[in-house]
Design a protein around this motif. Sequence first.
Motif, PDB file in Angstrom:
ATOM      1  N   ASP A  51     -22.003  -1.848 -20.974  1.00  0.00           N
ATOM      2  CA  ASP A  51     -22.007  -0.803 -21.994  1.00  0.00           C
ATOM      3  C   ASP A  51     -20.592  -0.709 -22.574  1.00  0.00           C
ATOM      4  N   VAL A  52     -20.478  -0.694 -23.875  1.00  0.00           N
ATOM      5  CA  VAL A  52     -19.170  -0.649 -24.533  1.00  0.00           C
ATOM      6  C   VAL A  52     -18.385   0.603 -24.156  1.00  0.00           C
ATOM      7  N   TYR A  53     -19.067   1.648 -23.692  1.00  0.00           N
ATOM      8  CA  TYR A  53     -18.388   2.882 -23.313  1.00  0.00           C
ATOM      9  C   TYR A  53     -17.891   2.865 -21.867  1.00  0.00           C
ATOM     10  N   ASP A  54     -18.223   1.846 -21.116  1.00  0.00           N
ATOM     11  CA  ASP A  54     -17.691   1.652 -19.767  1.00  0.00           C
ATOM     12  C   ASP A  54     -16.476   0.740 -19.908  1.00  0.00           C
ATOM     13  N   VAL A  55     -15.331   1.338 -20.174  1.00  0.00           N
ATOM     14  CA  VAL A  55     -14.124   0.584 -20.522  1.00  0.00           C
ATOM     15  C   VAL A  55     -13.729  -0.403 -19.423  1.00  0.00           C
ATOM     16  N   GLU A  56     -13.814   0.021 -18.185  1.00  0.00           N
ATOM     17  CA  GLU A  56     -13.406  -0.846 -17.079  1.00  0.00           C
ATOM     18  C   GLU A  56     -14.295  -2.090 -16.994  1.00  0.00           C
ATOM     19  N   ALA A  57     -15.604  -1.889 -17.051  1.00  0.00           N
ATOM     20  CA  ALA A  57     -16.534  -3.027 -16.966  1.00  0.00           C
ATOM     21  C   ALA A  57     -16.428  -3.918 -18.206  1.00  0.00           C
ATOM     22  N   LEU A  58     -16.284  -3.308 -19.372  1.00  0.00           N
ATOM     23  CA  LEU A  58     -16.151  -4.070 -20.614  1.00  0.00           C
ATOM     24  C   LEU A  58     -14.892  -4.941 -20.574  1.00  0.00           C
ATOM     25  N   THR A  59     -13.794  -4.354 -20.161  1.00  0.00           N
ATOM     26  CA  THR A  59     -12.532  -5.098 -20.090  1.00  0.00           C
ATOM     27  C   THR A  59     -12.627  -6.237 -19.089  1.00  0.00           C
ATOM     28  N   ALA A  60     -13.225  -5.971 -17.934  1.00  0.00           N
ATOM     29  CA  ALA A  60     -13.388  -7.024 -16.918  1.00  0.00           C
ATOM     30  C   ALA A  60     -14.234  -8.175 -17.460  1.00  0.00           C
ATOM     31  N   ALA A  61     -15.303  -7.844 -18.182  1.00  0.00           N
ATOM     32  CA  ALA A  61     -16.174  -8.883 -18.746  1.00  0.00           C
ATOM     33  C   ALA A  61     -15.430  -9.712 -19.793  1.00  0.00           C
ATOM     34  N   ALA A  62     -14.656  -9.032 -20.638  1.00  0.00           N
ATOM     35  CA  ALA A  62     -13.899  -9.751 -21.674  1.00  0.00           C
ATOM     36  C   ALA A  62     -12.830 -10.644 -21.042  1.00  0.00           C
ATOM     37  N   VAL A  63     -12.109 -10.122 -20.083  1.00  0.00           N
ATOM     38  CA  VAL A  63     -11.062 -10.908 -19.422  1.00  0.00           C
ATOM     39  C   VAL A  63     -11.671 -12.131 -18.752  1.00  0.00           C
TER      40      VAL A  63
END
Length: 194
Positions: A51-63
């Motif tokens: 979910d784009v609003y889960d900053v931690e998970a989104l950032t981990a996925a992008a990294v």
Amino acid sequence: MRIFLAGATGVIGSRLLPLLVAAGHDVTGTTRSAERAGMIEKAGGTPVVVDVYDVEALTAAAVKSRPELVMHQLTDLPDDAADIPARATANSRMRTEGTANLLAAALAAGGARMLAQSIAWTPPGRGDAVAWHEAAVLDAGGVVVRYGQLYGPGTYYETEPPAPARIRVSDAAQRTVPLVEAASGVVVLADPED
């Protein structure tokens, strides 16, 4: 090119993903729904449920995906066009908070460039969110793609095109592919006669 496609199962994203793969790009596609992850895999992408609003998970996925480009094709629109006014706040949040989170994830992933969808008209009462979204993307050196109103299968205008500016959804996807190499700025995609 390694591309992190946020919104890979949406109206444009689902058409764009196989085109990007066919053009030789390595695409990680996001969806909020585990049930839709198979669509991404079938189209040749690597699915990530986030979910784009889960900053931690989104950032981990992008990294983890190590993108050279983050492509923002997210919206928060209802299935029925009559419900758009009631959902205006949710879609404005996607343009502001969602965009900010994707920009932060792109930066954490090594400064990936950003390409983000926008619109070629000003929605009543929501112009500030659109302007903020576009300015944030441009300030980060990204590309803003202003699509005309989409028409064709799976859109609000499946049988009759809307008033200009407009673009057939399949054309919007095809014309977006070469923009992965575009310089920072604003690109308007609409039917030629518009």
